[in-house]
Design an enzyme around this catalytic site. Structure first.
Site: not given
Ligand code: FAD
Length: 440
Positions: A11, A14, A240, A285, A309, A312
């Site tokens: 229709c 719709c 991400r 790592h 940290s 970071n």
């Molecule tokens: P992400 O780093 O995932 O961070 C997500 C959000 O957290 C950011 O958008 C920000 O809003 C917030 N954020 C950023 N930094 C901080 C902080 N210091 N404290 C609090 N909040 C924060 N990838 C690799 O290539 N090599 C690795 O060795 C590696 N190790 C990893 C170890 C772990 C435990 C995890 C969970 C992930 C690891 N990754 C690694 C993946 C990488 O860290 C990211 O998650 C991925 O690259 C996506 O990045 P992103 O831009 O979404 O931000």
């Protein structure tokens, strides 16, 4: 979650109505949904022969006609009009997108707006410095939790007493401190049933529809939206998402624990990443950084700052790698976090080579950012079936840290071999065994 259900035909009315309906549907469904999965919208064309029975069942009397009700009543047309009359409502005021959304808002006590779409479009550009964006991450944390659990199932990753213990400790942490009520509930259910699901650490992982395998216990319930990362959505398909959600989960857990639980939370997260994060480089790592901690944490504050940290340090390494290799997400470059725009008071001084942090302010900032700020949207726009549930879900989020009365630290201190998975679970079992929570 309810379903809004439109009956369509050939229709002209719709066809004219379609853009209105789709405008609302886009808010809740599809890859660009800004409020994914909260309302599921489907369309049935009653002009098609295959739908005749279904349309008769719903007594479609005019076109377009909109229905509202629980998903289960629509799935496979399981609604029995005589029995379930009150469960399906006809939407009587949905002639325009605005009116339809208004009607939905009244039903679920929400305040979604058609402009919410704009908020999402701005998201990608301003994510890094917009303080408010974190409130979107509630759903990401739920999704990352569900995804982590699915990965464990898919890899049948609970392979030894060590991985079994690590899994249980992580589930304990989630049951007590996950920011989402449905994840806490799902984790508690797994905990209560763990020695039936995984006798002597031998888990059965199949999803059979019963309640005798780990696969049948979705950790955050069945309704968690999947594939919809919002705060963590990358500008490219392969960036991400899950790993970002996992970080946010870890930060959000860290700010919710008490002093006495800080070392337990630290070892639990380290072991979890080491055993269940399927990225070798990340695991190695991260494990190095865990091993570098020589003195047990006594204060939750120290643990919060350690996660920050450590994250970071990963950012710093990836910042260089991504710049030289051209990997990474161009819209979300790695930065040392938080940037000054987010937290000016966190900085004592900074130059191109180094930053001197005000740790007290960093701690305060993290507590608020990953605490109340993260759940604020959830509270404002809580999805629920009734007013009572809205209130209880909201209260529940604010008291997340008290979800389990037994403090994890204390429970672990008395964890003994008499119970396969520690004192907390023992406590839970004795409390709950006779009234196992009903599955949703
Ligand atoms: P992400 O780093 O995932 O961070 C997500 C959000 O957290 C950011 O958008 C920000 O809003 C917030 N954020 C950023 N930094 C901080 C902080 N210091 N404290 C609090 N909040 C924060 N990838 C690799 O290539 N090599 C690795 O060795 C590696 N190790 C990893 C170890 C772990 C435990 C995890 C969970 C992930 C690891 N990754 C690694 C993946 C990488 O860290 C990211 O998650 C991925 O690259 C996506 O990045 P992103 O831009 O979404 O931000």
């Amino acid at each position: 979650m309810r379903v809004s259900f439109s009956i369509d035909s050939r229709c002209p009315a719709c066809r004219n109505y379609k853009p209105h309906y789709e405008k609302v549907a886009r808010l809740f469904n599809g890859p660009d949904a800004i409020h994914p999965g909260i309302v599921l919208m489907t369309r049935v064309d009653c002009a098609m022969k295959t739908n005749t029975k279904l349309c008769d069942k719903f007594s479609v009397s005019h076109y377009p006609m909109l229905f509202w009700g629980p998903p289960t009543k629509f799935v496979s047309g399981s609604w029995e009009p005589k029995k379930d009359k009150s469960e399906i409502l006809v939407i009587d005021d949905g002639r325009t997108a605005e009116r339809l959304l208004n009607w939905i808002n009244k039903q679920i006590g929400s305040s979604y707006g058609l402009d919410d779409q704009k908020f999402k479009n701005e998201h990608a550009l301003s994510n890094l410095t917009d303080y408010n964006q974190i409130s979107q991450a509630v759903y990401d944390v739920e999704e990352a939790t569900a995804e982590a659990f699915d990965i464990i199932l898919a890899h049948k990753a609970i392979k030894s007493s060590e991985t079994s213990a690590s899994f249980i400790r992580f589930i304990q942490l989630l049951a007590a401190h996950h920011l989402s009520r449905r994840c806490r509930k799902g984790a508690a259910e797994i905990l209560v049933n763990y020695d039936d699901l995984c006798p002597s650490g031998n888990c059965s992982y199949e999803k059979s529809g019963g309640n005798d395998t780990l696969g049948n216990f979705p950790i955050c319930g069945k309704d968690v939206p999947r594939g919809y990362y919002m705060f963590c959505r990358g500008s490219k398909n392969d960036t991400r998402g899950f790993s970002c959600g996992l970080w946010v989960l870890m930060h959000s857990l860290s700010v919710r624990i008490e002093d006495g639980e800080s070392h337990f939370a630290f070892t639990t997260i380290c072991d979890f990443v080491n055993n269940f994060f399927m990225c070798d480089e990340c695991r190695l790592h991260f494990n190095d950084m865990c091993l570098s901690v020589k003195t047990p944490f006594k204060k939750a504050r120290d643990f919060v700052l350690w996660v920050w940290s450590t994250h970071n340090k990963v950012n710093e390494r990836l910042l260089k790698d991504e710049a030289s290799l051209g990997t990474g997400d161009p819209k979300f470059p790695k930065i040392i976090w938080p940037p000054k725009e987010l937290c000016p008071l966190c900085y004592l001084s900074s130059n191109q080579k180094s930053i001197e942090w005000d740790h007290e302010h960093v701690y305060k900032f993290l507590k608020n950012y990953y605490g109340p700020k993260l759940v604020s949207l959830y509270k404002e726009k809580s999805v629920s079936r009734s007013k009572e549930e809205t209130v209880s879900a909201t209260e529940d989020l604010t008291v997340a840290t008290n979800a389990l009365v037994v403090p994890i630290g204390a429970a672990l201190a008395i964890a003994i071999a008499s119970c396969a998975f520690g004192a907390l679970a023992c406590y839970w079992r004795t409390q709950q065994k006779n009234r196992k929570p009903r599955r949703r």
